[in-house]
Write an enzyme that holds these catalytic residues in place. Structure first.
Site, PDB file in Angstrom:
ATOM      1  NE  ARG A   3      -4.046  -2.030   2.114  1.00 41.61           N
ATOM      2  CZ  ARG A   3      -4.711  -2.670   3.067  1.00 41.61           C
ATOM      3  NH1 ARG A   3      -4.320  -2.563   4.333  1.00 41.61           N
ATOM      4  NH2 ARG A   3      -5.763  -3.410   2.768  1.00 41.61           N
ATOM      5  CG  HIS A  27      -2.094  -5.666   9.788  1.00 40.39           C
ATOM      6  ND1 HIS A  27      -1.705  -4.861   8.738  1.00 40.39           N
ATOM      7  CD2 HIS A  27      -3.262  -6.241   9.397  1.00 40.39           C
ATOM      8  CE1 HIS A  27      -2.593  -4.952   7.767  1.00 40.39           C
ATOM      9  NE2 HIS A  27      -3.552  -5.779   8.146  1.00 40.39           N
TER      10      HIS A  27
END
Length: 313
Positions: free
Chosen positions: A153, A177
């Site tokens: 990303r 995460h």
């Protein structure tokens, strides 16, 4: 005749189904697609099998709800669990998904104790901890998929901002995460040129980089809010597949993964996202990077959150 690899996918939802498709597309091995909903697993498996004459895919695919069918699997990807809805954090999923992971872990320990296991279920760093605890598998054979996705990303947002090919961009995201992940700008580059140097020559501003870092941290949430009825699955599937490929084919790729730390980065007995080498022995080496004081503070805060979340697992 060379024996084909057996890859089991626990969870036949969007991510599991996409991984199954990619495995067949790249001819990595035979697939067992398992789900508590027998119809979903069998339906998706049959649909993919019927595409074989058109796509010229070799290999078997089995849909099932019977854990005995994963026996002897070389690699396993676990995506089973509930997914986020708009307004939910990854942490909101803990209680339900820990119970699911316990059942999955027990069966992996029973039927495929030598498999390399990649966990995708959220909250990731908690679920991979639970998988290791309840499966009793060696720590080098249990990993969590997060850093590859977060790094992808980050790389994509950088490439779009600079209007360059994504092939030119390399980036690295460490930590948990979640909102406290650590995109490492100093270890990220475009065609070998560091982000810091790109800022110096005015190809990108620090404000833009900061905004990209924040968007990366909120990347999953952005997709959840757009989809309304699910979460990301294309990029997570590609990311998990890369880990499996590196293991099955001994590619020894350096990848950011959630792995069990035994003192590295000053952390013990937790799964945290750091760069590792994945080869035929699973996690073959953990790479320790030098962090600035600011980076270390962000990393440590991420670790504190993970430690708190796993305290009752």
């Amino acid at each position: 005749m060379i024996k084909r690899k057996k890859i089991a996918l626990i969870g036949a939802g969007n991510i599991g189904g996409m991984i199954a498709y990619l495995i067949r597309l790249k001819n990595l091995g035979d697939v067992v697609l398992l789900d508590v909903n027998d119809g979903i697993a069998k339906g998706k498996a049959l649909d993919m099998a019927e595409s074989s004459p058109v796509g010229k895919y070799n290999g078997e695919i089995l849909g099932t709800n019977n854990y005995a069918d994963i026996e002897g699997a070389d690699a396993i990807v676990v995506t089973a669990g509930i997914t986020r809805k708009p307004g939910m954090s990854r942490e909101d999923l803990i209680n339900t998904n820990v119970n699911i992971i316990k059942e999955v872990a027990d069966n992996i320990g029973k039927y495929a104790p030598n498999a390399f296991v990649v966990v995708v279920t959220n909250p990731l760093d908690v679920m991979v901890f639970a998988m290791h605890k309840y499966s009793k598998l060696s720590s080098n054979m249990v990993v969590g998929m997060a850093g590859i996705l977060d790094s992808a990303r980050f790389s994509y947002f950088i490439a779009k901002e600079l209007n360059v090919s994504v092939d030119n961009v390399n980036s690295l995201v460490l930590g948990g995460h979640g909102d406290l992940m650590l995109p490492l700008v100093k270890y990220s580059s475009v065609a070998g040129i560091s982000i810091a140097d790109l800022i110096k020559i005015d190809l990108i501003t620090q404000d833009k980089v900061d905004a990209i870092i924040e968007r990366t941290r909120k990347g999953g949430e952005e997709i959840v809010s757009l989809l309304k009825i699910g979460s990301a699955y294309y990029a997570p599937a590609e990311s998990a597949l890369l880990m499996i490929d590196s293991y099955l084919n001994d590619r020894r790729l350096i990848l950011p993964c959630s792995v069990y730390l035994k003192g590295e980065y000053g952390v013990s007995n937790l799964f945290v996202g750091v760069p590792v080498i994945i080869g035929r022995n699973g996690v073959e080496k953990i790479i320790e990077l030098e962090l600035t004081e600011q980076e270390k503070n962000i990393f440590d805060n991420s670790v504190k959150l993970i430690k708190n979340l796993v305290s009752n697992v």
